[in-house]
Design a protein around this motif. Structure first.
Motif, short mmCIF file in Angstrom:
data_model
loop_
_atom_site.label_atom_id
_atom_site.label_comp_id
_atom_site.label_asym_id
_atom_site.label_seq_id
_atom_site.Cartn_x
_atom_site.Cartn_y
_atom_site.Cartn_z
N VAL A 79 32.11 36.47 49.42
CA VAL A 79 33.48 36.09 49.07
C VAL A 79 33.55 35.71 47.59
O VAL A 79 34.43 36.17 46.86
CB VAL A 79 34.00 34.94 49.96
CG1 VAL A 79 35.31 34.38 49.43
CG2 VAL A 79 34.16 35.42 51.40
N LEU A 80 32.63 34.88 47.13
CA LEU A 80 32.62 34.46 45.74
C LEU A 80 32.47 35.65 44.81
O LEU A 80 33.17 35.77 43.80
CB LEU A 80 31.51 33.43 45.49
CG LEU A 80 31.38 32.90 44.07
CD1 LEU A 80 32.67 32.28 43.57
CD2 LEU A 80 30.22 31.91 43.99
N ARG A 81 31.56 36.56 45.12
CA ARG A 81 31.37 37.76 44.29
C ARG A 81 32.62 38.64 44.27
O ARG A 81 32.98 39.19 43.23
CB ARG A 81 30.17 38.56 44.77
CG ARG A 81 28.86 37.91 44.44
CD ARG A 81 27.69 38.66 45.09
NE ARG A 81 26.46 37.94 44.91
CZ ARG A 81 25.69 38.04 43.82
NH1 ARG A 81 26.02 38.85 42.84
NH2 ARG A 81 24.59 37.33 43.73
N LEU A 82 33.28 38.79 45.40
CA LEU A 82 34.51 39.58 45.43
C LEU A 82 35.59 38.95 44.55
O LEU A 82 36.29 39.66 43.81
CB LEU A 82 35.02 39.73 46.87
CG LEU A 82 34.21 40.66 47.76
CD1 LEU A 82 34.61 40.48 49.23
CD2 LEU A 82 34.39 42.11 47.34
N LEU A 83 35.71 37.64 44.61
CA LEU A 83 36.71 36.95 43.79
C LEU A 83 36.37 37.05 42.31
O LEU A 83 37.26 37.30 41.48
CB LEU A 83 36.82 35.49 44.23
CG LEU A 83 37.38 35.26 45.63
CD1 LEU A 83 37.22 33.80 46.04
CD2 LEU A 83 38.84 35.70 45.74
N LEU A 84 35.10 36.88 41.97
CA LEU A 84 34.70 37.01 40.56
C LEU A 84 34.88 38.44 40.07
O LEU A 84 35.25 38.66 38.91
CB LEU A 84 33.25 36.54 40.37
CG LEU A 84 33.04 35.04 40.48
CD1 LEU A 84 31.56 34.70 40.45
CD2 LEU A 84 33.80 34.29 39.38
N TYR A 85 34.63 39.40 40.93
CA TYR A 85 34.85 40.80 40.55
C TYR A 85 36.33 41.04 40.26
O TYR A 85 36.68 41.73 39.30
CB TYR A 85 34.36 41.75 41.65
CG TYR A 85 34.62 43.19 41.29
CD1 TYR A 85 33.82 43.86 40.38
CD2 TYR A 85 35.70 43.87 41.85
CE1 TYR A 85 34.07 45.17 40.03
CE2 TYR A 85 35.96 45.18 41.51
CZ TYR A 85 35.14 45.83 40.60
OH TYR A 85 35.40 47.12 40.25
N ASP A 133 28.33 37.62 35.74
CA ASP A 133 27.26 38.59 35.97
C ASP A 133 27.06 38.69 37.48
O ASP A 133 26.55 37.78 38.11
CB ASP A 133 25.98 38.12 35.28
CG ASP A 133 24.83 39.08 35.45
OD1 ASP A 133 25.02 40.18 36.04
OD2 ASP A 133 23.72 38.75 35.01
N LEU A 134 27.47 39.81 38.05
CA LEU A 134 27.38 40.00 39.49
C LEU A 134 26.12 40.76 39.90
O LEU A 134 25.96 41.11 41.05
CB LEU A 134 28.63 40.73 39.99
CG LEU A 134 29.93 39.99 39.70
CD1 LEU A 134 31.12 40.83 40.11
CD2 LEU A 134 29.96 38.64 40.38
#
Length: 151
Positions: A79-85, A133-134
């Motif tokens: 979820v966090l990565r999707l939001l940061l993306y 940075d993902l």
């Protein structure tokens, strides 16, 4: 199978609200009208959610939660990565959030840093947009990992 589903501002959130209500005890609110929400499903079951919105020159994250029985499966990280993306794809200058002090380690793994003046109960964290940075491998401690690409 794990899936992610986006909800634009103004969309019907009835699929994700039960997750938010279970995790936080919160239902729909005024912020939803201005937020992009993401829902993570496990075998078509809604299990995690979060949202992102633009306010006062920054993107803000909130409502990131995973149903208790689905925790420790890296779904909160997803979820966090999707939001940061989403923030990164909109050329975010910075991304901010407010979280309880006991969750700062979770958010700091992807580069968010505590801001001065935060209290233990309510910590504000921030990452400049150009520091998002993902790439999972860039922070991986496994030096001999076959997935690690040379710099």
């Amino acid at each position: 199978m794990i899936q992610g589903k986006w909800f634009a501002p103004g969309d019907d959130l009835s699929d994700l609200l039960p997750v938010r209500e279970t995790v936080f005890g919160l239902s729909a609110d005024a912020q939803d009208a201005e937020s992009w929400n993401v829902l993570v499903l496990s075998d078509s079951v809604p299990v995690a959610t979060g949202r992102i919105w633009w306010q006062d020159g920054s993107f803000w994250l909130g409502g990131i939660g995973v149903l208790e029985e689905y925790r420790r499966r890296h779904l909160g990280d997803l979820v966090l990565r999707l939001l940061l993306y989403k923030a990164q794809s909109h050329s975010a200058r910075e991304v901010r959030l407010v979280c309880p002090g006991n969750l700062t380690g979770f958010f700091s793994r992807l580069g968010l840093q505590e801001q001065p003046g935060s209290s233990p109960d309510s910590v504000e964290m921030m990452i400049p947009g150009d520091r998002i940075d993902l790439d999972t491998c860039s922070r991986c401690p496994k030096q001999n990992c076959p997935n690690r690409q040379p710099c």
